[in-house]
Structures are given as structure tokens and as C-alpha cells.
Design a protein around this motif. Structure first.
Motif, PDB file in Angstrom:
ATOM      1  N   ALA A  87      -1.659 -10.257  -9.978  1.00  0.00           N
ATOM      2  CA  ALA A  87      -1.557  -8.964  -9.307  1.00  0.00           C
ATOM      3  C   ALA A  87      -2.683  -8.049  -9.771  1.00  0.00           C
ATOM      4  CB  ALA A  87      -0.215  -8.323  -9.612  1.00  0.00           C
ATOM      5  N   GLN A  88      -3.177  -7.262  -8.839  1.00  0.00           N
ATOM      6  CA  GLN A  88      -4.227  -6.294  -9.133  1.00  0.00           C
ATOM      7  C   GLN A  88      -3.795  -4.966  -8.532  1.00  0.00           C
ATOM      8  OE1 GLN A  88      -7.884  -7.090  -7.061  1.00  0.00           O
ATOM      9  NE2 GLN A  88      -9.082  -5.775  -8.388  1.00  0.00           N
ATOM     10  N   PHE A  89      -4.112  -3.862  -9.202  1.00  0.00           N
ATOM     11  CA  PHE A  89      -3.819  -2.531  -8.667  1.00  0.00           C
ATOM     12  C   PHE A  89      -5.126  -1.826  -8.371  1.00  0.00           C
ATOM     13  CE2 PHE A  89      -3.111   2.041  -9.146  1.00  0.00           C
ATOM     14  CZ  PHE A  89      -2.147   2.225  -8.175  1.00  0.00           C
ATOM     15  N   LYS A  90      -5.244  -1.304  -7.168  1.00  0.00           N
ATOM     16  CA  LYS A  90      -6.432  -0.560  -6.763  1.00  0.00           C
ATOM     17  C   LYS A  90      -5.987   0.875  -6.485  1.00  0.00           C
ATOM     18  CE  LYS A  90     -10.193  -0.540  -3.442  1.00  0.00           C
ATOM     19  NZ  LYS A  90     -10.766  -1.192  -2.251  1.00  0.00           N
ATOM     20  N   ALA A  91      -6.436   1.813  -7.309  1.00  0.00           N
ATOM     21  CA  ALA A  91      -6.026   3.209  -7.176  1.00  0.00           C
ATOM     22  C   ALA A  91      -6.669   3.862  -5.967  1.00  0.00           C
ATOM     23  CB  ALA A  91      -6.417   3.976  -8.435  1.00  0.00           C
ATOM     24  N   SER A  92      -5.946   4.791  -5.338  1.00  0.00           N
ATOM     25  CA  SER A  92      -6.500   5.526  -4.197  1.00  0.00           C
ATOM     26  C   SER A  92      -7.500   6.567  -4.693  1.00  0.00           C
ATOM     27  CB  SER A  92      -5.388   6.213  -3.421  1.00  0.00           C
ATOM     28  OG  SER A  92      -4.868   7.287  -4.169  1.00  0.00           O
ATOM     29  N   ALA A  93      -8.273   7.110  -3.777  1.00  0.00           N
ATOM     30  CA  ALA A  93      -9.283   8.102  -4.131  1.00  0.00           C
ATOM     31  C   ALA A  93      -8.635   9.331  -4.759  1.00  0.00           C
ATOM     32  CB  ALA A  93     -10.094   8.498  -2.904  1.00  0.00           C
ATOM     33  N   ALA A 112       0.839  -1.195   0.000  1.00  0.00           N
ATOM     34  CA  ALA A 112       0.000   0.000   0.000  1.00  0.00           C
ATOM     35  C   ALA A 112       0.876   1.249   0.000  1.00  0.00           C
ATOM     36  CB  ALA A 112      -0.912   0.011   1.214  1.00  0.00           C
ATOM     37  N   ILE A 113       0.583   2.164  -0.904  1.00  0.00           N
ATOM     38  CA  ILE A 113       1.272   3.448  -0.977  1.00  0.00           C
ATOM     39  C   ILE A 113       0.198   4.519  -0.807  1.00  0.00           C
ATOM     40  CG2 ILE A 113       2.729   4.953  -2.369  1.00  0.00           C
ATOM     41  CD1 ILE A 113       3.577   2.388  -3.897  1.00  0.00           C
TER      42      ILE A 113
END
Length: 90
Positions: free
Chosen positions: A79-85, A45-46
Motif C-alpha cells: 500500500a502507498q499513500f499519496k497526499a492531496s495538494a 480516494a478521499i
């Protein structure tokens, strides 16, 4: 933007050499990949950017479109990427 352009942009933003920026980018990628290889549920998490998440896909029954026969697909972790708000609101 490709990897060379990204390394150049990192070097200019951090006032470092392109070699140092390239080493940083390679190290970052290696850390993310090694964490994803740990398996289902592993995350990197970034804050303000997003999360890299390892997702497990179970094997399932599927049809071969060429022959029409039923067969089982292999179970795998991807792998999956979930963008932040903040990233979604560009």
C-alpha cells in the motif's frame, strides 16, 4: 497521536460516543484494507486528504548480504499513500 486519541478526537468532533467513533474507525480501516487486497491499481480516494493506492512490486534478483549469493525476492503488493495538494501545503 495513537488510535485511542484519534477515536476520542473523532467522538468529540462528531458529538458521538467513543464506542461509535471506534466502530467507525475500524470500519474505515477494514474498507481500505479490503480494497487494497483487490490488487494492483486499486485506489481509495478521499478528496482533500489523499489516495491509498495498491502498488505491485515484481520479483527481482538481489544479493544476500550475509552469503553474497544471488537470489530472487518475492513479488508482492504493498500500500502507498499519496497526499492531496491541500494536505501537502500545511
Amino acid at each position: 497521536m495513537n488510535k485511542k486519541e484519534l477515536v476520542s478526537a473523532i467522538a468529540s468532533h462528531t458529538d458521538s460516543t467513543q464506542a461509535a467513533a471506534g466502530e467507525f474507525l475500524n470500519a474505515f480501516c477494514e474498507v481500505v484494507v479490503s480494497e487494497m487486497k483487490k490488487g494492483d491499481g486499486s485506489t481509495v480516494a478521499i478528496p482533500g486528504f489523499g489516495q491509498f493506492i495498491a502498488k505491485h512490486r515484481a520479483s527481482r534478483e538481489m544479493r544476500n548480504p550475509a552469503t553474497g549469493k544471488m537470489m530472487m525476492s518475492k513479488a508482492k503488493t504493498s500500500a502507498q499513500f499519496k497526499a492531496s495538494a491541500a494536505l501537502k501545503d500545511l
